[in-house]
Scaffold this motif. Sequence first.
Motif, PDB file in Angstrom:
ATOM      1  N   ALA A 122       0.851  -1.193   0.000  1.00 52.61           N
ATOM      2  CA  ALA A 122       0.000   0.000   0.000  1.00 52.61           C
ATOM      3  C   ALA A 122       0.882   1.236   0.000  1.00 52.61           C
ATOM      4  O   ALA A 122       1.954   1.261   0.616  1.00 52.61           O
ATOM      5  CB  ALA A 122      -0.916   0.012   1.213  1.00 52.61           C
ATOM      6  N   GLY A 159      -3.159   2.866   8.080  1.00 53.53           N
ATOM      7  CA  GLY A 159      -3.353   3.828   7.010  1.00 53.53           C
ATOM      8  C   GLY A 159      -4.769   4.357   6.934  1.00 53.53           C
ATOM      9  O   GLY A 159      -5.556   4.242   7.876  1.00 53.53           O
ATOM     10  N   VAL A 164      -4.890   6.500  -1.209  1.00 52.28           N
ATOM     11  CA  VAL A 164      -4.081   5.291  -1.094  1.00 52.28           C
ATOM     12  C   VAL A 164      -4.113   4.501  -2.398  1.00 52.28           C
ATOM     13  O   VAL A 164      -5.100   4.539  -3.140  1.00 52.28           O
ATOM     14  CB  VAL A 164      -4.570   4.405   0.075  1.00 52.28           C
ATOM     15  CG1 VAL A 164      -5.955   3.826  -0.206  1.00 52.28           C
ATOM     16  CG2 VAL A 164      -3.576   3.292   0.391  1.00 52.28           C
ATOM     17  N   PHE A 193      -5.862  -1.701   7.488  1.00 52.68           N
ATOM     18  CA  PHE A 193      -4.420  -1.592   7.300  1.00 52.68           C
ATOM     19  C   PHE A 193      -3.650  -2.194   8.472  1.00 52.68           C
ATOM     20  O   PHE A 193      -2.554  -2.740   8.288  1.00 52.68           O
ATOM     21  CB  PHE A 193      -4.026  -0.131   7.074  1.00 52.68           C
ATOM     22  CG  PHE A 193      -4.463   0.392   5.736  1.00 52.68           C
ATOM     23  CD1 PHE A 193      -3.804   0.002   4.586  1.00 52.68           C
ATOM     24  CD2 PHE A 193      -5.545   1.246   5.621  1.00 52.68           C
ATOM     25  CE1 PHE A 193      -4.204   0.462   3.343  1.00 52.68           C
ATOM     26  CE2 PHE A 193      -5.953   1.713   4.390  1.00 52.68           C
ATOM     27  CZ  PHE A 193      -5.287   1.325   3.238  1.00 52.68           C
ATOM     28  N   ILE A 203       3.614  -0.598   4.190  1.00 54.46           N
ATOM     29  CA  ILE A 203       3.002   0.651   3.736  1.00 54.46           C
ATOM     30  C   ILE A 203       4.102   1.660   3.454  1.00 54.46           C
ATOM     31  O   ILE A 203       4.974   1.899   4.295  1.00 54.46           O
ATOM     32  CB  ILE A 203       2.041   1.222   4.789  1.00 54.46           C
ATOM     33  CG1 ILE A 203       0.938   0.219   5.123  1.00 54.46           C
ATOM     34  CG2 ILE A 203       1.425   2.527   4.299  1.00 54.46           C
ATOM     35  CD1 ILE A 203       0.001   0.671   6.236  1.00 54.46           C
TER      36      ILE A 203
END
Length: 316
Positions: A122, A159, A164, A193, A203
């Motif tokens: 991500a 997140g 995103v 997340f 991430i």
Amino acid sequence: MDPVRKNRSIDICVCTFRRPELADTLRSVAAMDMPAGYNVGIVIADNDDTPTAEPLVAKLAGELKLPVTYRHAPARNISIARNACLDASASDFVAFIDDDETATAGWLAELVATAEATGAAAVLGPVQARYQPEAPDWMRKGDFHSTSPVWVSGEIRTGYTCNVLLRIGAESLCGRRFSLARGQTGGEDTEFFDQMVKAGGRIAFSPEAWVDEAVPPARAAFDWLGRRRFRVGQTHGHLLGRNAHGLARLKQVGIATAKAAYSFLSAIPVAIDPVRRNRSVLRGIMHAGVVSGLVGVREIRQYGLSSPQQGGKRAA
């Protein structure tokens, strides 16, 4: 002779609920600099009881010059809409942007560049709040509505979905969906997340992948920010509580209580400065929410109401 490489694909997903600003969002997406080597489409999930956004989407579809998929995902539960987007996409990547945001020219290309450079599951980008003239001065100076990731020991551990890019083929995202139980309280993205990272997903952050978000007058209020911070704390408390029991949970409650008390007390010496004072108070409210979540208090409902629960009194 080398075979011609097939373009990879990205679906830009927008969940919507009775927002005419959706038109500005879609037009900004269509006007972007598209990343080279990718086919880009749009998926729209309408979370209203009836398909109220469908006429607007149909009207804009020809103008956008991008493939548009519309899904009616009723129930006033944002997780249902987010999951409908994931179910409707067969692309290599999925990007999420909110229906009250507008993409900057390099938004998607910057997210993709970071994804390619890092291999992360991500990639988050920043959200810049745009205040209207009547917003309080302290709010403008403190920029209380903009969004960027939280770093812990050099890592991003959770997140958000307002900006995103997801690598759908990542093992940590395989079959993953948003929690329906959090679809009206909020925090469904935090949990999504959090679980992705615990499953081994990484991430990354793309600092130039900006989107803009206009702050309506109803949200430019101290008690709206307070409710939002408290709910964020509740979600964090619930997630902490999943892995803490007995004395371990009591310890977490004690830590969060101490942090809340420290934050509230820290507001006293800076009471004359509204930016610093309100930042400290809001931090205390967030930690109070953590305590609430740790002891099992049900999270406040923020979404799915017949009229937006966004009003409130302004703080000086």
